[in-house]
Scaffold this motif. Structure first.
Motif, PDB file in Angstrom:
ATOM      1  N   LYS A   3      42.471  45.814  46.845  1.00  0.00           N
ATOM      2  CA  LYS A   3      42.337  46.365  45.311  1.00  0.00           C
ATOM      3  C   LYS A   3      41.521  47.750  45.170  1.00  0.00           C
ATOM      4  CE  LYS A   3      41.380  41.492  43.550  1.00  0.00           C
ATOM      5  NZ  LYS A   3      40.366  40.488  42.761  1.00  0.00           N
ATOM      6  N   ASP A  36      49.297  37.392  46.545  1.00  0.00           N
ATOM      7  CA  ASP A  36      48.934  37.147  45.192  1.00  0.00           C
ATOM      8  C   ASP A  36      48.245  38.257  44.348  1.00  0.00           C
ATOM      9  OD1 ASP A  36      49.890  34.275  45.296  1.00  0.00           O
ATOM     10  OD2 ASP A  36      47.732  33.794  46.058  1.00  0.00           O
ATOM     11  N   ASN A  74      51.129  40.804  43.345  1.00  0.00           N
ATOM     12  CA  ASN A  74      51.752  40.503  42.395  1.00  0.00           C
ATOM     13  C   ASN A  74      51.280  40.852  41.151  1.00  0.00           C
ATOM     14  OD1 ASN A  74      53.991  39.817  43.961  1.00  0.00           O
ATOM     15  ND2 ASN A  74      53.678  37.804  44.187  1.00  0.00           N
ATOM     16  N   GLU A  75      49.871  40.496  40.914  1.00  0.00           N
ATOM     17  CA  GLU A  75      49.231  40.671  39.881  1.00  0.00           C
ATOM     18  C   GLU A  75      49.166  42.066  39.488  1.00  0.00           C
ATOM     19  OE1 GLU A  75      44.316  40.443  38.955  1.00  0.00           O
ATOM     20  OE2 GLU A  75      45.103  39.021  40.408  1.00  0.00           O
ATOM     21  N   TYR A  76      48.966  42.901  40.476  1.00  0.00           N
ATOM     22  CA  TYR A  76      48.953  44.425  40.234  1.00  0.00           C
ATOM     23  C   TYR A  76      50.263  44.794  39.774  1.00  0.00           C
ATOM     24  CZ  TYR A  76      44.091  45.573  41.740  1.00  0.00           C
ATOM     25  OH  TYR A  76      42.816  45.945  41.696  1.00  0.00           O
ATOM     26  N   LYS A  95      52.375  43.385  37.993  1.00  0.00           N
ATOM     27  CA  LYS A  95      52.549  43.023  36.685  1.00  0.00           C
ATOM     28  C   LYS A  95      51.980  43.983  35.619  1.00  0.00           C
ATOM     29  CE  LYS A  95      53.333  37.991  37.469  1.00  0.00           C
ATOM     30  NZ  LYS A  95      52.673  36.668  37.426  1.00  0.00           N
ATOM     31  N   LYS A  96      50.549  44.523  36.196  1.00  0.00           N
ATOM     32  CA  LYS A  96      49.991  45.301  35.322  1.00  0.00           C
ATOM     33  C   LYS A  96      50.492  46.876  35.132  1.00  0.00           C
ATOM     34  CE  LYS A  96      45.404  43.259  36.409  1.00  0.00           C
ATOM     35  NZ  LYS A  96      44.302  43.552  37.270  1.00  0.00           N
TER      36      LYS A  96
END
Length: 348
Positions: free
Chosen positions: A20, A49, A52-54, A56-57
């Motif tokens: 992160k 996970d 993939n979250e990043y 999407k952002k």
């Protein structure tokens, strides 16, 4: 500033505790024309996970996942997906300064009509494992007339100075021409565990004749997070791989225009240091596993003509302490290892 897209390749394996910070630092770059390629190297934690979250952002993040193959194969995959004009690499447990990409693009534009091969920047060495150890800055030294923050185009022979300052052997503090890498099929050697960055740089420079651009500012944080104070993980081929790459480095530096005896001796002194590091790793591994014949192997290495000749050369040039020299010259490796352990412990 002329728009150029920079691709950055981030290999990651089980990076839940650091990825992160790395991605945030890349997304918050002052120069935004970035293509961020993150290659998940078979992580078995929650790394994917998070990636993939990043993704999407921010559309600039492209995530690829593969079975675990190691950092070299993972970087190669990243290169294959990259589409920018230039490329740089960032390890998942490190992070760049906010203006890294901007300074790269400024330098590219400044030297666009010059004979420039690659761009190198200074590095921070952050020790998060031992808070008692001060963080280091590695850049061209003011004692030799260099100004922090300025850009310099230096000769290829000066790569020895960059290596001495811990600025040459890495790929993570450099920016390369991506098209040139692809056109010349330059890749990381996935069959070695050590020296892959130095080998990549020499492969690149062997095919590219230009000088070396230096941004004399620390823009990349190399973060030490674990207590590998005495040695790195030992692999059976590490010693021969180290000797191979440094023989090549010495031959390469010797062939450069304007090279001096000092340039060559600097590389030889780094060679001896890394050679001894590999011997220390071998010795430490033997203590843990009770490996037979390690003493004979160490003795053979220390008595070899190449080791002894190079050792004498760098001692005559005052590039090794008398204590270290005497221990290595006479084969007293256990005594050398003892004092090295004390030094490494104090250094953290």
């Amino acid at each position: 500033m002329e728009n150029k897209t920079l691709s950055v390749v981030v290999p990651v394996y089980n990076g839940v505790n650091c990825i992160k910070d790395c991605l945030d630092a890349l997304l918050n770059q002052t120069y935004q024309e970035l293509e961020i390629i993150v290659v998940n190297d078979g992580s078995d934690d929650e790394t994917l996970d998070i990636l993939n979250e990043y993704a999407k952002k921010d559309f600039r993040i492209n995530v690829f996942s593969r079975s675990n193959m190691g950092v070299s194969a993972t970087r190669n995959e990243g290169i294959s997906h990259a589409k920018g004009d230039y490329i740089f690499f960032c390890d998942a447990d490190d992070y760049p300064e906010p203006d890294l990409a901007e300074r790269y693009v400024q330098a590219i534009n400044e030297w666009e009509n010059s004979d420039m091969s690659l761009i190198c920047c200074g590095m921070f060495f952050d020790n998060r494992y031992n808070k008692n150890v001060k963080n280091k800055k590695c850049l061209l030294e003011s004692a030799y007339g260099f100004v922090e923050g300025e850009n310099y185009l230096i000769s290829r022979a000066a790569a020895s100075t960059l290596a001495w300052l811990k600025m040459f052997n890495f790929v993570t503090n450099k920016c390369y021409n991506l098209n040139f890498i692809k056109e010349n099929d330059i890749k990381f050697d996935r069959n070695i565990n050590i020296g892959e960055d130095l080998r990549f740089n020499l492969d690149y420079l062997d095919k590219c004749s230009g000088n070396i651009g230096v941004i004399n500012k620390c823009l990349y944080h190399y973060v030490k997070r674990t207590g590998d104070s005495l040695s790195i993980t030992y692999h059976a081929d590490d010693l021969e791989d180290t000797k191979y790459i440094y023989r090549r480095f010495i031959n390469w530096i010797t062939a450069q225009k304007g090279v001096t005896e000092e340039n060559i001796l600097v590389v030889k002194s780094i060679y001896i240091n890394d050679w001894v590091c590999r011997l220390s790793s071998m010795y430490e591994a033997s203590l843990k596993r009770k490996t037979a014949n390690t003493k004979d192997k160490l003795s053979k290495e220390l008595k070899s003509k190449e080791f002894q000749t190079t050792l004498k050369e760098i001692y005559a040039a005052k590039k090794i302490s008398t204590l270290r020299y005497v221990c290595l010259r006479t084969g007293m490796f256990q005594i050398f290892y003892f004092f090295r352990g004390i030094y490494q412990f104090m250094k953290g």
